[in-house]
Design a protein around this motif. Structure first.
Motif, PDB file in Angstrom:
ATOM      1  N   HIS A 137       3.534  -8.378  11.519  1.00  0.00           N
ATOM      2  CA  HIS A 137       4.354  -8.187  12.708  1.00  0.00           C
ATOM      3  C   HIS A 137       4.670  -9.551  13.337  1.00  0.00           C
ATOM      4  O   HIS A 137       5.081  -9.654  14.478  1.00  0.00           O
ATOM      5  CB  HIS A 137       3.695  -7.229  13.710  1.00  0.00           C
ATOM      6  N   ASN A 185       2.593  -2.257  15.708  1.00  0.00           N
ATOM      7  CA  ASN A 185       1.370  -1.564  15.305  1.00  0.00           C
ATOM      8  C   ASN A 185       1.641  -0.063  15.292  1.00  0.00           C
ATOM      9  O   ASN A 185       2.232   0.480  16.224  1.00  0.00           O
ATOM     10  CB  ASN A 185       0.241  -1.862  16.288  1.00  0.00           C
ATOM     11  N   GLU A 243      -0.904  -8.496   6.860  1.00  0.00           N
ATOM     12  CA  GLU A 243      -1.247  -9.345   8.003  1.00  0.00           C
ATOM     13  C   GLU A 243      -2.138 -10.514   7.570  1.00  0.00           C
ATOM     14  O   GLU A 243      -3.279 -10.656   8.030  1.00  0.00           O
ATOM     15  CB  GLU A 243      -1.984  -8.526   9.079  1.00  0.00           C
TER      16      GLU A 243
END
Lengths: 268, 527, 262
Positions: free
Chosen positions: A211, A58, A180
């Motif tokens: 991620h 992040n 995402e």
């Protein structure tokens, strides 16, 4: 572990022959927010039809990079082109080639699903039968028939994510950017979304921002890793992520000995 | 040293605080009509908070970075500046063009031809300087708005003619000296100053402003003699039956009016521009008729208003000398005419058909004149070859003539005379005669009341009588149509009607809207 | 054009699906009805008073000129409705751009084929439609009354044209504030502050020079819409509101690029 040169000038016609999709090229792309350097001299060449996983912790600069590609943000310096068009000076040409599913669902809670999809289709220049067919197609593909009359504010997060993806697929765009896509979904929903993206692979260029390493392993042909705005690794998925503790790639203290920095000048 | 987080928090908090203080400061000013301590302090605090917030925002500003961003922003700021420039130019341009559309039911902002004519003439008197109009106003006086717009319209129109009208506005509580100088007693008064003279108009409208300015015009006064002594209306009486309205209007149009007793004159005074007979009711002395005949034979000018049912001896003279036959025993009845107070329906013809003549210039079917009761005026015969007679006023085709004047006087509707079918009747006519190398002019109307105070401001009555005087006096250039008096909307809505509307539109509509809101809410909840 | 129409349809759809819209219309409709009824009752009472004094005969000319529909009903109603508009319109316009930004849907809009100009146009047109709806609900009562008395309908239309252009001006200010503000609250209170400041700047005249005072009055909203109440449509005033809307639209457009370079 290999790295791809940002100065690779291969054209989409030669490299991407036989493949659908747009080519995305960034050269020394930089974006500052005041003193904060969000994207730091990134050189990247995404080939037509390729699925590139953009990885990072992040705040690494993934979303900023995507926003630069979509033209939502202007770069502080550097060059960017999508099929030769600049998001700065020719945003309409870029948007014509673009399908974008943002990190969190960007929906209007008051609007029913069908109205929302019709609006997005209309705002992309579709109308009449073309629009109707496209809406029916994506509703079937993302299994939205059951909820097509419900206001989006009443949908579960999973359904909202599906609607968000569905709108990105409405025009069958050559470049699909998904940020995402499985964030906040339960495992079953995550699998569903991955299936959809798996099916879309090869048909278009996909820039997958995540991620989630397993997601990148499953979908991406190449991955690029960002850390504090810098591109710290770029290469085929298997080579970059390997079988070891890939999470360490996201952390600064471990990186220098393990992966090769991109060779672009000024990236320091 | 405070942290950047503290600065950021301060900046976020100061903005709404400043805005709220300004809202309450300005709000207090609107609510009380005065800035006051509360308003002043709030505005000061608000302004300081906004400045501080802006300063803190600048502290965090690090420029717009790259040339690409700067170029995009510069282009956008350029577009904004061009838009502002175009907006200001458009507003100023329109102010200069002064285009406007009058949507009032009485067309109160349409300047009358007479006013436009005056504005055209004003540059001829430029040696007197500009006409300075000063509006004395009070902020709470709603009447001032209309006057202000009227003065502005006058000023704008005068700009097209050289800008001879200057307008200013003074507040009643801040112009003690000027109030004293103009002897102003109340708000919504206009002081007029021109060529060293000044006058004040209370409750101004286009008509009385026009007359007030006209009175200040330095010009040679033509003398009109108004006959008296044979039962005519009283020229200076302000009673409804008097003619002070006509007197004032003629004075404003540049005439000097003198009354004279016909019986005491052997001949008409030589300085008479014209003679006016305002509804004589008794027989003229023979020497008076001889004086009038002699006057006309020498190129005299006569305007005669004849009342139905009155025989004065003038009839024979008019037929013999001027060619007009106006029988005193006939009255015009128009069944479609509206009833006037105290009269039966049909006695007061509305005239909307006019003969082609300078006196009726500009009058049409839409510009009507009202007569209280009228006798016919026939152009019977030409006294001398070469004379010219002109019918001026035609009644409606439904009109008939009646001899039953007694019935009319008792308040009844007279019946048609035997053998006379309904047809248009002429109730006003003009004649022009060449006599002794001079030009005599005569105008006869079959009614006198239409020019009395009671009716002179009705419809276009003032115009027809004053224009007739101008034509008779050979001042055709002065013929025009004057501003009409504004009758504001003063119609009541009955309580029953008001209540019915309140139940239907006032209550039902909000109820339906609330139902719509409930349905929308329920639908969204249950989708 | 297709994209613009799609956005316009979406904006209107959201507007009409919101119960807040109907509640606002109900509020304005009720306030108008109550105000109008009250002014009309007062006006009727005055007329009754004067006609009673003239021995029961209703004769024109015996009643002071200031007791007329324009001065006793139209103008005060216009002034009160103008203040109601200042209170209501920013509550609706505050959502326009600020809510898109809060939901992140602005990013969605700006990555479709909609140009920023089209987005601004659609937002402004939707707000104007809302202003028109508000006007429609508030005109019914006076219009019905005027039809009953059979006079002054064109004059009434002039009054409402004045209110409409004022609504357009206020909505434009509200939208520009919404475009620059980070959240709806700031958008609303900055719209209130700006609307109140420029509503009538004539009071600043006492502190400023004559030319500055003249310029400030020329910038004020009040002098540009009050003449409509007199039944007079002045092109200069229409131009003022067109200009105000254009400047606010240009400001909103600028804000969309400021996001890109922030």
């Amino acid at each position: 572990m290999s790295s791809s040169s940002a100065s690779d000038t291969s054209s989409s016609e030669t490299v991407g022959a036989g493949l659908r999709g747009a080519r995305v090229t960034s050269t020394q792309l930089t974006r500052r927010f005041g003193k904060y350097l969000a994207v730091d001299h990134i050189d990247l060449d995404i080939q037509p039809g390729e699925t590139l996983g953009l990885l990072g912790a992040n705040g690494a600069g993934k979303t900023t990079f995507i926003r630069l590609v979509t033209g939502y943000l202007l770069p502080t310096s550097g060059e960017l082109s999508i099929d030769g068009f600049s998001p700065v000076s020719q945003p309409q040409e870029v948007h014509r080639r673009l399908g974008y599913a943002a990190e969190t669902s960007r929906v209007y809670p008051e609007l029913p699903v069908e109205s929302f999809l019709r609006f997005i289709g209309g705002s992309r220049g579709m109308r009449g039968h073309e629009l109707k067919d496209a809406v029916l197609r994506v509703m079937a593909r993302f299994e939205l028939e059951e909820v097509f009359r419900r206001p989006m504010g009443h949908l579960s997060k999973g359904y909202q994510q599906r609607v968000s993806l569905a709108q990105a697929f409405l025009t069958d765009p050559p470049l699909l950017i998904v940020d995402e896509p499985t964030s906040g979904l339960d495992p079953y929903q995550q699998a569903e979304v991955r299936d959809v993206l798996e099916q879309a692979k090869g048909e278009r260029t996909i820039l997958l921002c995540t991620h989630d390493l397993s997601e990148a392993r499953a979908l991406a042909t190449r991955v690029a890793i960002l850390r504090r705005g810098k591109l710290v690794a770029l290469g085929p998925t298997d080579e970059v992520l390997g079988d070891g503790d890939s999470l360490r790639l996201f952390h600064e203290e471990d990186i220098e000995d393990d992966i090769e920095e991109p060779s672009a000048e000024g990236s320091a | 040293m405070p942290s950047s987080h503290t600065f950021s928090y301060l900046r976020s908090a100061l903005l709404p605080i400043g805005l709220i203080a300004i809202i309450f400061g300005i709000g207090a000013r609107y609510a009380t009509g005065d800035l006051g301590v509360f308003g002043g302090i709030n505005l000061a605090i608000g302004g300081a908070a906004l400045l501080l917030s802006f300063g803190l925002a600048l502290r965090n500003f690090h420029g717009f970075g790259a040339s690409a961003a700067r170029a995009v922003l510069l282009r956008r700021v350029g577009v904004l500046l061009i838009t502002i420039f175009c907006a200001v130019s458009l507003e100023r341009g329109m102010a200069r063009l002064a285009w406007q559309w009058d949507w009032t039911i009485d067309q109160r902002f349409h300047l009358a031809p007479a006013t436009l004519k005056l504005l055209e003439e004003l540059p001829d008197y430029s040696y007197l300087g500009s006409v300075q109009l000063t509006l004395f106003s009070h902020p709470d006086d709603p009447r001032v708005r209309t006057t202000r717009l009227l003065l502005e319209t006058l000023k704008q129109k005068s700009l097209e003619e050289g800008g001879q009208i200057q307008v200013r506005e003074l507040m009643m509580d801040r112009a003690a000296e000027e109030i004293e100088r103009f002897e102003v007693t109340s708000s919504n008064s206009v002081g007029i100053e021109w060529g060293g003279y000044q006058t004040t108009v209370q409750r101004p409208n286009e008509g009385n402003l026009l007359e007030a300015i006209q009175l200040l015009i330095p010009r040679e006064r033509r003398v009109l003699y108004i006959a008296q002594g044979e039962g005519e209306g009283t020229p200076r009486s302000t009673e409804p039956s008097g003619y002070s309205g006509l007197w004032g209007a003629l004075e404003a149009e540049g005439y000097e009016l003198r009354g004279f007793a016909t019986a005491s004159f052997a001949e008409i005074p030589s300085d008479a521009r014209a003679v006016l007979l305002l509804g004589p009711r008794r027989n003229f002395e023979s020497h008076s008729l001889a004086a009038l005949e002699s006057y006309l034979a020498q190129g005299g000018r006569l305007l005669a208003l004849l009342e139905p049912g009155t025989e004065t001896g003038l009839e024979e003279l008019l037929l013999r000398v001027a060619g007009f036959h106006s029988p005193s025993d006939r009255i015009v009845i128009d069944p479609l005419a509206a009833a006037l107070e105290g009269q039966p329906k049909g006695l007061a013809p509305l005239i909307n058909a006019y003969g082609d003549h300078p006196i009726t210039a500009g009058l049409s079917a839409r510009t009507m004149t009202l007569f209280a009761s009228a006798r016919p005026v026939y152009a019977q015969r030409l006294p001398v070859q070469g004379d010219r007679l002109f019918p001026l006023l035609y009644t409606s085709p439904n009109t008939y003539l009646s001899e039953d004047l007694q019935r009319a006087r008792r308040g009844g509707l007279p019946e048609a005379s035997a053998g006379e079918p309904p047809e248009r009747q002429v109730i006003g006519a003009a004649g022009e005669y060449q006599r002794n190398e001079k030009r005599a002019r005569v105008v006869v109307f079959g009614d006198a009341d239409f020019a009395s105070n009671r009716f002179i401001r009705s419809l276009y009555n003032l115009d027809i009588i004053v224009n007739a005087v101008h034509w008779v006096a050979e001042r055709e250039v002065e013929i025009t149509l004057r501003p009409k008096r504004i009758n504001p909307y003063q119609e009541p809505l009955t309580p029953q009607d008001s209540l019915r509307l309140f139940y239907t539109v006032g209550l039902l509509l909000p109820e339906l809207l609330l139902v719509a809101a409930a349905i929308t809410w329920t639908k969204s909840r249950n989708a | 054009m297709t994209a613009l129409l799609a956005l316009l349809r979406k904006e209107l759809s959201i507007l009409l699906r919101s119960p807040v819209t109907y509640l606002t219309l109900t509020f304005v409709g009720t306030v108008t009805a109550l105000l109008f009824f009250d002014y009309l009752r007062h006006y009727n009472q005055l007329l009754f008073l004067y006609t009673s004094n003239s021995m029961g005969s209703f004769e024109l000319g015996t009643i002071p000129e200031y007791i007329n529909l324009s001065d006793q009903v139209f103008v005060p109603l216009l002034e009160q409705l103008a203040l109601t508009f200042i209170a209501v319109i920013p509550l609706v316009t505050m959502r326009s751009f600020a809510e898109e930004r809060a939901r992140g849907t602005d990013e969605l809009l700006l990555t479709t084929e909609l140009t920023p100009e089209k987005i601004v146009i659609a937002k402004f047109l939707t707000a104007y439609v809302f202003v028109s709806l508000v006007l429609f609900t508030s005109i019914l009562y006076p219009a019905a009354s005027m039809l009953r008395t059979g006079i002054g309908l064109q004059h009434l239309l002039s009054v409402y044209l004045g209110l409409w252009v004022l609504g357009i001006g206020l909505a434009s200010i509200g939208l520009a504030c919404s475009a620059f503000a980070n959240n709806q609250l700031i958008a609303a209170i900055s719209a209130y502050a700006i609307a109140l400041i420029i509503f009538d700047l004539s009071w600043v005249q006492t502190f400023a020079s004559e030319s500055v005072g003249y310029a400030l009055i020329a910038m004020s909203l009040h002098p540009h819409f009050v003449d409509f109440a007199e039944g007079l449509i002045i092109a200069q005033h229409l131009a003022y509101f067109v200009g105000l809307a254009a400047v606010c639209a240009a400001l909103s457009r600028l804000s969309l690029d400021l996001i890109r370079v922030k």
